[in-house]
Design a protein around this motif. Sequence first.
Motif, PDB file in Angstrom:
ATOM      1  N   ARG A 299     -11.826   5.285  -5.071  1.00 27.27           N
ATOM      2  CA  ARG A 299     -11.136   4.868  -3.999  1.00 27.27           C
ATOM      3  C   ARG A 299     -10.273   5.780  -3.544  1.00 27.27           C
ATOM      4  N   THR A 300     -10.670   6.881  -3.210  1.00 23.64           N
ATOM      5  CA  THR A 300      -9.756   7.807  -2.694  1.00 23.64           C
ATOM      6  C   THR A 300     -10.389   8.604  -1.210  1.00 23.64           C
ATOM      7  N   ILE A 301     -11.761   8.382  -0.815  1.00 29.85           N
ATOM      8  CA  ILE A 301     -12.113   8.822   0.161  1.00 29.85           C
ATOM      9  C   ILE A 301     -12.898   7.683   1.009  1.00 29.85           C
ATOM     10  N   SER A 302     -12.516   7.356   2.252  1.00 22.56           N
ATOM     11  CA  SER A 302     -12.650   6.286   2.949  1.00 22.56           C
ATOM     12  C   SER A 302     -13.319   6.602   4.313  1.00 22.56           C
ATOM     13  N   GLU A 303     -14.214   5.815   4.790  1.00 22.17           N
ATOM     14  CA  GLU A 303     -14.915   5.945   5.992  1.00 22.17           C
ATOM     15  C   GLU A 303     -13.827   5.781   7.305  1.00 22.17           C
ATOM     16  N   PRO A 304     -13.648   6.732   8.073  1.00 23.33           N
ATOM     17  CA  PRO A 304     -12.637   6.656   8.952  1.00 23.33           C
ATOM     18  C   PRO A 304     -12.741   5.571  10.244  1.00 23.33           C
ATOM     19  N   LYS A 305     -13.527   4.695   9.943  1.00 26.57           N
ATOM     20  CA  LYS A 305     -13.698   3.366  10.930  1.00 26.57           C
ATOM     21  C   LYS A 305     -13.760   2.231  10.172  1.00 26.57           C
ATOM     22  N   LYS A 306     -13.320   1.226  10.982  1.00 24.77           N
ATOM     23  CA  LYS A 306     -13.692  -0.154  10.565  1.00 24.77           C
ATOM     24  C   LYS A 306     -15.190  -0.493  10.263  1.00 24.77           C
ATOM     25  N   LEU A 307     -15.692  -0.843   9.068  1.00 25.70           N
ATOM     26  CA  LEU A 307     -16.868  -1.209   8.573  1.00 25.70           C
ATOM     27  C   LEU A 307     -16.932  -2.818   8.603  1.00 25.70           C
ATOM     28  N   TRP A 308     -15.951  -3.460   8.356  1.00 27.86           N
ATOM     29  CA  TRP A 308     -15.929  -4.863   8.014  1.00 27.86           C
ATOM     30  C   TRP A 308     -16.037  -5.647   9.212  1.00 27.86           C
ATOM     31  N   GLU A 309     -16.282  -6.886   9.389  1.00 29.96           N
ATOM     32  CA  GLU A 309     -16.309  -7.854  10.682  1.00 29.96           C
ATOM     33  C   GLU A 309     -15.946  -8.974  10.233  1.00 29.96           C
ATOM     34  N   HIS A 378     -14.828  -0.559   2.815  1.00 32.70           N
ATOM     35  CA  HIS A 378     -14.889  -1.344   3.952  1.00 32.70           C
ATOM     36  C   HIS A 378     -14.372  -0.524   5.214  1.00 32.70           C
ATOM     37  N   GLY A 379     -14.047   0.877   4.867  1.00 36.95           N
ATOM     38  CA  GLY A 379     -13.456   1.812   6.211  1.00 36.95           C
ATOM     39  C   GLY A 379     -11.882   1.250   6.256  1.00 36.95           C
ATOM     40  N   MET A 380     -11.299   2.758   6.638  1.00 33.66           N
ATOM     41  CA  MET A 380      -9.781   2.747   7.170  1.00 33.66           C
ATOM     42  C   MET A 380      -8.977   2.383   5.732  1.00 33.66           C
ATOM     43  N   GLY A 381      -9.664   2.838   4.732  1.00 27.71           N
ATOM     44  CA  GLY A 381      -8.674   2.644   3.362  1.00 27.71           C
ATOM     45  C   GLY A 381      -8.837   1.502   2.868  1.00 27.71           C
ATOM     46  N   TYR A 427      -6.877   2.222  -0.666  1.00 27.47           N
ATOM     47  CA  TYR A 427      -7.005   3.402  -1.628  1.00 27.47           C
ATOM     48  C   TYR A 427      -6.827   2.782  -3.043  1.00 27.47           C
ATOM     49  N   ASN A 428      -5.856   3.399  -3.643  1.00 27.11           N
ATOM     50  CA  ASN A 428      -5.662   2.906  -5.171  1.00 27.11           C
ATOM     51  C   ASN A 428      -4.520   2.072  -5.198  1.00 27.11           C
ATOM     52  N   THR A 429      -4.026   1.614  -4.239  1.00 19.43           N
ATOM     53  CA  THR A 429      -2.626   0.314  -4.287  1.00 19.43           C
ATOM     54  C   THR A 429      -3.373  -1.012  -4.001  1.00 19.43           C
ATOM     55  N   TYR A 430      -3.456  -1.806  -5.124  1.00 16.65           N
ATOM     56  CA  TYR A 430      -3.596  -2.956  -4.992  1.00 16.65           C
ATOM     57  C   TYR A 430      -3.116  -4.027  -4.126  1.00 16.65           C
ATOM     58  N   VAL A 431      -3.639  -4.680  -3.097  1.00 17.79           N
ATOM     59  CA  VAL A 431      -3.010  -5.801  -2.261  1.00 17.79           C
ATOM     60  C   VAL A 431      -3.435  -6.959  -2.437  1.00 17.79           C
ATOM     61  N   ASN A 432      -2.676  -8.008  -2.043  1.00 14.92           N
ATOM     62  CA  ASN A 432      -3.158  -9.632  -2.200  1.00 14.92           C
ATOM     63  C   ASN A 432      -4.569  -9.898  -1.790  1.00 14.92           C
ATOM     64  N   PRO A 433      -5.335 -10.192  -2.560  1.00 12.10           N
ATOM     65  CA  PRO A 433      -6.901 -10.842  -2.116  1.00 12.10           C
ATOM     66  C   PRO A 433      -7.053 -12.118  -1.282  1.00 12.10           C
ATOM     67  N   HIS A 434      -5.886 -12.752  -1.474  1.00 14.66           N
ATOM     68  CA  HIS A 434      -5.794 -14.094  -0.541  1.00 14.66           C
ATOM     69  C   HIS A 434      -5.314 -13.897   0.916  1.00 14.66           C
TER      70      HIS A 434
END
Length: 442
Positions: A299-309, A378-381, A427-434
């Motif tokens: 979870r340290t390297i991410s695609e520099p673009k938005k992959l999700w839709e 999913h991109g952008m971190g 990245y490696n900081t968890y956030v609210n999945p809701h």
Amino acid sequence: MVFIFRDVVRKTGCRKLKRKIAALTVAFMFMFSSSAYAVDINIDDTNVEFCGHTGIPFIDSNNRTQVPLRITMESLGAEVDWNQETQTVVVKKDDVMVEVPIGKYYIIKNGQQIPNDTIAIIRGSKTFIPIRAVLEAFGTEVGWKNETQTVTIDSQSFHGSDGRIPSVVVCLKSHPGDFTITTAENYPGNILALKIEKLNEDDMVSIHTDAVKAKEKVYKYGDYFIALLPIDLYAAIGDHDLTVTFNQGKDDEYNITRTFVIKSKTFKTQYLVVSESLNQSNRNDEANKEFVEVVKPARTISEPKKLWEGEFIMAASGRLTTDFAQIRYVNNEISSSRHSGIDLAAPSGTAVLAPNNGNVTLAAPGLLSTGNTIVIDHGMGLFTSYYHLNTMNVRAGDAVSKGDVIGTVGSTGFSTGPHLHYAVSIYNTYVNPHQPIAGIID
């Protein structure tokens, strides 16, 4: 919900711009608190453009128009100075000097005190002055159009024998950047999203707020730049400043600061009892070391673009047994961290779905703590993680689409029964999945 933004600019290069400018272009719209509202400034039939970092004119509680001092007066060709000792603004043009003390119901023209029915104020680090009183002290004709909430200024009356001066656009050229906070509501553990405007792609941007502890990253997205910031779980409730610095360390460095509100949220406490053998074999230094060496790097390297839709779908059908950020006691000992995701109890073998498009960065079997583990970028971190799986249908490097079956629910690793531990992180900081993801940057 309405955010109350308090803009601040600190110009570190070219302190005095002594330019003679009669007009700026492009109108503005902005939101203020209920005690103040936006107003337009018009010079010679051209609306002045006030970018976020310059400050925005408003009507104060005395029903008088307050304007950001420096850009307004320097755009008309006046010199602006500041007396720190007396907290007084000094505006000079030819043989006229007008002093505007902060918080006083008067101004001083060439040594003569003139009463005024409102005061100059400092909002953030920018000074706002009552425009009519100051300009009329210079003999300027100032009008008001009530239907459009517009102050009109005749530059000829200000410059006198100097004549009118050609219009020059300076706001966007001298200060190309601006930003908005696009997340509607902000809570501890949520994602705080920014949309940043920059004139040039090579302009440097850095972000700071005490509500976010993680290092920020900025990504190009269409005509804008995007930052997804994980609000700290322990961030104080209430107002927080967020500062975006453009071109730090360069002559044209400047800051824009806005204030956003973190709202209160209550997190539950869970008491979990497990066998000592499970506790000792799966919650120990070896398990922690393995997690740091195997899962975190994924979870340290991410695609520099938005992959999700669009919106993220739920990764599995099941019963919520442990929520995000719950305080957990295991065998009466408090865990060193909050619960990083949500636990969904479901029969072993229940399908686990990719909640959105992305790339698999980890598919690791048999980890001591998290068991069979999958991580998707999913991109952008923005990452999602899946723990305690029974089976895994993907490998690192695979591209997945929303709804693909990536594995099945299991009870591997530190687990008391079949369930999916589903986590979302920047990245490696968890956030609210809701938190709804769709629309936070679009």
